[in-house]
Design a protein around this motif. Structure first.
Motif, mmCIF file in Angstrom:
data_model
loop_
_atom_site.group_PDB
_atom_site.id
_atom_site.type_symbol
_atom_site.label_atom_id
_atom_site.label_comp_id
_atom_site.label_asym_id
_atom_site.label_seq_id
_atom_site.Cartn_x
_atom_site.Cartn_y
_atom_site.Cartn_z
ATOM 1 N N THR A 19 0.846 -1.180 0.000
ATOM 2 C CA THR A 19 0.000 0.000 0.000
ATOM 3 C C THR A 19 0.889 1.241 0.000
ATOM 4 O O THR A 19 1.970 1.236 0.585
ATOM 5 C CB THR A 19 -0.895 0.050 1.252
ATOM 6 O OG1 THR A 19 -0.063 -0.084 2.405
ATOM 7 C CG2 THR A 19 -1.942 -1.038 1.245
ATOM 8 N N CYS A 20 0.415 2.284 -0.644
ATOM 9 C CA CYS A 20 1.190 3.520 -0.782
ATOM 10 C C CYS A 20 1.368 4.191 0.598
ATOM 11 O O CYS A 20 0.402 4.346 1.344
ATOM 12 C CB CYS A 20 0.443 4.445 -1.729
ATOM 13 S SG CYS A 20 1.152 6.079 -1.867
ATOM 14 N N ALA A 21 2.595 4.566 0.914
ATOM 15 C CA ALA A 21 2.888 5.194 2.205
ATOM 16 C C ALA A 21 2.247 6.578 2.312
ATOM 17 O O ALA A 21 2.135 7.138 3.395
ATOM 18 C CB ALA A 21 4.397 5.318 2.390
ATOM 19 N N CYS A 22 1.810 7.103 1.176
ATOM 20 C CA CYS A 22 1.226 8.441 1.176
ATOM 21 C C CYS A 22 -0.297 8.382 1.278
ATOM 22 O O CYS A 22 -0.875 8.963 2.190
ATOM 23 C CB CYS A 22 1.649 9.156 -0.106
ATOM 24 S SG CYS A 22 1.052 10.826 -0.210
ATOM 25 N N CYS A 23 -0.956 7.651 0.371
ATOM 26 C CA CYS A 23 -2.418 7.697 0.320
ATOM 27 C C CYS A 23 -3.071 6.402 0.792
ATOM 28 O O CYS A 23 -4.286 6.356 0.969
ATOM 29 C CB CYS A 23 -2.889 8.034 -1.093
ATOM 30 S SG CYS A 23 -2.556 6.716 -2.271
ATOM 31 N N GLY A 24 -2.276 5.334 0.966
ATOM 32 C CA GLY A 24 -2.831 4.082 1.471
ATOM 33 C C GLY A 24 -3.488 3.213 0.417
ATOM 34 O O GLY A 24 -3.913 2.111 0.713
ATOM 35 N N SER A 25 -3.579 3.680 -0.812
ATOM 36 C CA SER A 25 -4.173 2.843 -1.851
ATOM 37 C C SER A 25 -3.175 1.748 -2.214
ATOM 38 O O SER A 25 -1.984 1.894 -1.969
ATOM 39 C CB SER A 25 -4.528 3.675 -3.075
ATOM 40 O OG SER A 25 -3.358 4.083 -3.738
ATOM 41 N N SER A 26 -3.669 0.672 -2.798
ATOM 42 C CA SER A 26 -2.740 -0.425 -3.068
ATOM 43 C C SER A 26 -1.855 -0.072 -4.255
ATOM 44 O O SER A 26 -2.256 0.629 -5.178
ATOM 45 C CB SER A 26 -3.510 -1.711 -3.311
ATOM 46 O OG SER A 26 -4.313 -1.543 -4.451
ATOM 47 N N LEU A 34 5.592 4.284 -2.788
ATOM 48 C CA LEU A 34 4.555 5.244 -3.171
ATOM 49 C C LEU A 34 3.907 4.806 -4.479
ATOM 50 O O LEU A 34 4.568 4.245 -5.354
ATOM 51 C CB LEU A 34 5.186 6.632 -3.364
ATOM 52 C CG LEU A 34 5.918 7.193 -2.141
ATOM 53 C CD1 LEU A 34 6.797 8.369 -2.541
ATOM 54 C CD2 LEU A 34 4.934 7.605 -1.067
ATOM 55 N N CYS A 35 2.608 5.094 -4.612
ATOM 56 C CA CYS A 35 1.920 4.728 -5.845
ATOM 57 C C CYS A 35 2.269 5.725 -6.949
ATOM 58 O O CYS A 35 2.733 6.829 -6.682
ATOM 59 C CB CYS A 35 0.409 4.651 -5.618
ATOM 60 S SG CYS A 35 -0.397 6.256 -5.424
ATOM 61 N N GLU A 36 2.027 5.308 -8.179
ATOM 62 C CA GLU A 36 2.347 6.159 -9.334
ATOM 63 C C GLU A 36 1.613 7.499 -9.271
ATOM 64 O O GLU A 36 2.159 8.533 -9.600
ATOM 65 C CB GLU A 36 1.944 5.443 -10.632
ATOM 66 C CG GLU A 36 2.924 4.400 -11.068
ATOM 67 C CD GLU A 36 4.258 4.973 -11.540
ATOM 68 O OE1 GLU A 36 4.320 5.477 -12.662
ATOM 69 O OE2 GLU A 36 5.234 4.924 -10.756
ATOM 70 N N TRP A 37 0.354 7.444 -8.842
ATOM 71 C CA TRP A 37 -0.473 8.660 -8.809
ATOM 72 C C TRP A 37 0.141 9.692 -7.858
ATOM 73 O O TRP A 37 0.240 10.877 -8.164
ATOM 74 C CB TRP A 37 -1.904 8.289 -8.392
ATOM 75 C CG TRP A 37 -2.808 9.447 -8.116
ATOM 76 C CD1 TRP A 37 -3.328 9.807 -6.916
ATOM 77 C CD2 TRP A 37 -3.312 10.387 -9.076
ATOM 78 N NE1 TRP A 37 -4.120 10.923 -7.057
ATOM 79 C CE2 TRP A 37 -4.129 11.307 -8.361
ATOM 80 C CE3 TRP A 37 -3.155 10.559 -10.455
ATOM 81 C CZ2 TRP A 37 -4.774 12.363 -8.986
ATOM 82 C CZ3 TRP A 37 -3.804 11.619 -11.079
ATOM 83 C CH2 TRP A 37 -4.600 12.504 -10.346
ATOM 84 N N CYS A 38 0.594 9.224 -6.675
ATOM 85 C CA CYS A 38 1.220 10.140 -5.721
ATOM 86 C C CYS A 38 2.545 10.676 -6.266
ATOM 87 O O CYS A 38 2.880 11.834 -6.073
ATOM 88 C CB CYS A 38 1.442 9.451 -4.376
ATOM 89 S SG CYS A 38 -0.097 9.297 -3.437
ATOM 90 N N LYS A 39 3.286 9.796 -6.942
ATOM 91 C CA LYS A 39 4.599 10.235 -7.423
ATOM 92 C C LYS A 39 4.499 11.200 -8.606
ATOM 93 O O LYS A 39 5.318 12.083 -8.769
ATOM 94 C CB LYS A 39 5.441 9.023 -7.836
ATOM 95 C CG LYS A 39 6.001 8.286 -6.634
ATOM 96 C CD LYS A 39 7.188 7.421 -7.003
ATOM 97 C CE LYS A 39 6.735 6.117 -7.633
ATOM 98 N NZ LYS A 39 7.843 5.155 -7.725
ATOM 99 N N ASP A 41 1.190 12.579 -10.145
ATOM 100 C CA ASP A 41 0.055 13.470 -10.427
ATOM 101 C C ASP A 41 -0.658 14.083 -9.236
ATOM 102 O O ASP A 41 -1.401 15.039 -9.391
ATOM 103 C CB ASP A 41 -1.000 12.713 -11.250
ATOM 104 C CG ASP A 41 -0.473 12.349 -12.625
ATOM 105 O OD1 ASP A 41 0.049 13.257 -13.287
ATOM 106 O OD2 ASP A 41 -0.573 11.177 -13.010
ATOM 107 N N ARG A 42 -0.470 13.544 -8.042
ATOM 108 C CA ARG A 42 -1.311 13.997 -6.942
ATOM 109 C C ARG A 42 -1.051 15.448 -6.556
ATOM 110 O O ARG A 42 -1.971 16.211 -6.255
ATOM 111 C CB ARG A 42 -1.140 13.116 -5.702
ATOM 112 C CG ARG A 42 -2.059 13.548 -4.553
ATOM 113 C CD ARG A 42 -1.942 12.657 -3.345
ATOM 114 N NE ARG A 42 -2.349 11.290 -3.582
ATOM 115 C CZ ARG A 42 -3.609 10.872 -3.647
ATOM 116 N NH1 ARG A 42 -4.596 11.730 -3.513
ATOM 117 N NH2 ARG A 42 -3.881 9.608 -3.855
ATOM 118 N N PHE A 43 0.221 15.848 -6.583
ATOM 119 C CA PHE A 43 0.565 17.161 -6.030
ATOM 120 C C PHE A 43 0.853 18.185 -7.121
ATOM 121 O O PHE A 43 1.341 17.852 -8.201
ATOM 122 C CB PHE A 43 1.783 17.011 -5.111
ATOM 123 C CG PHE A 43 1.571 15.992 -4.034
ATOM 124 C CD1 PHE A 43 0.628 16.205 -3.037
ATOM 125 C CD2 PHE A 43 2.269 14.794 -4.034
ATOM 126 C CE1 PHE A 43 0.401 15.254 -2.055
ATOM 127 C CE2 PHE A 43 2.057 13.834 -3.050
ATOM 128 C CZ PHE A 43 1.112 14.071 -2.058
HETATM 129 ZN ZN LIG Z 1 -0.455 7.049 -3.236
#
Ligand SMILES: [Zn+2]
Length: 231
Positions: A19-26, A34-39, A41-43
């Motif tokens: 699970t992503c250490a940032c958002c908790g999604s798998s 970290l998930c791709e989205w957090c790395k 696109d998220r910020f």
């Molecule tokens: Zn994430």
């Protein structure tokens, strides 16, 4: 064999939880915290600042993302400091290194060809580092080093000799006073003729990295600043 595989998977989930250490999604990826989205696109991306506010001889300031007060990034950077997530710090450093190289100005690139950069994490006070187990800025610098192949300054070369109180709630002038004389270089010859790249997690008013720059820069050296977030 089956047993061994099971043990290996269990071990892998501890080292790199799925699970992503940032958002908790798998996360589907292996070997990532970290998930791709957090790395990707998220910020909101920050980037290079034109630098009119920078002190002399600080040639650039680059930040990867804008700080999101109360959001995922604030929580992640907080967790990094207090929950021993060194691997996440290294991964953020890799993202930062890549973002920096992708945005590197050609004039800075030319300077790097002439003077080799040295990555300098902002040091923590000794007892604070002992308590946290590691310095999150150093973990980030190690991540930047993986992507850029630039060396990281050795631990103990620059030390934080004042256990400064938290900067939160202080204005820029108070921050400057709070940090004045906080850092020391133990062997200035090691920094000579280098292009120093100071690395920290968050850039707020710049008082911390500016104070480090003031301490490490002699007549010849130049510096730049890289941070994961800009407040
Ligand atoms: Zn994430």
């Amino acid at each position: 064999m089956k047993q061994l595989k099971k043990i290996l998977i269990t071990y892998q989930n501890i080292v790199f939880p799925l699970t992503c250490a940032c958002c908790g999604s798998s996360t589907s990826e292996q070997n990532c915290y970290l998930c791709e989205w957090c790395k990707l696109d998220r910020f909101e991306k920050a980037g290079t600042d034109p630098g009119s506010f920078l002190p002399e001889r600080i040639r650039f300031f680059f930040s990867m993302w804008y700080f999101d007060k109360g959001g995922y990034l604030q929580k992640l950077l907080h967790d990094l400091k207090y929950h021993h997530l060194k691997g996440v710090g290294v991964e953020l450093g890799e993202c930062l290194g890549r973002a920096f190289l992708n945005n590197l100005d050609s004039s800075i690139r030319e300077e790097f060809a002439l003077v080799k950069p040295l990555l300098v994490p902002v040091p923590l006070y000794k007892s604070r580092q002992r308590k946290r187990g590691y310095n999150q800025a150093r973990a980030m610098a190690e991540g930047v080093a993986r992507v850029t192949s630039w060396p990281v300054s050795r631990e103990g070369l620059i030390i934080r000799k004042k256990n400064t109180k938290t900067q939160t709630g202080l204005n820029s002038h108070e921050r400057e006073n709070n940090l004045s004389g906080a850092f020391e270089v133990t062997d200035s010859a090691e920094l000579q003729d280098k292009f120093l790249i100071l690395i920290d997690d968050v850039f707020t008013t710049g008082s911390t990295t500016f104070e480090v720059a003031k301490t490490v820069l002699n007549d010849e050296e130049k510096a730049g600043i890289l941070t994961v977030a800009k407040a």
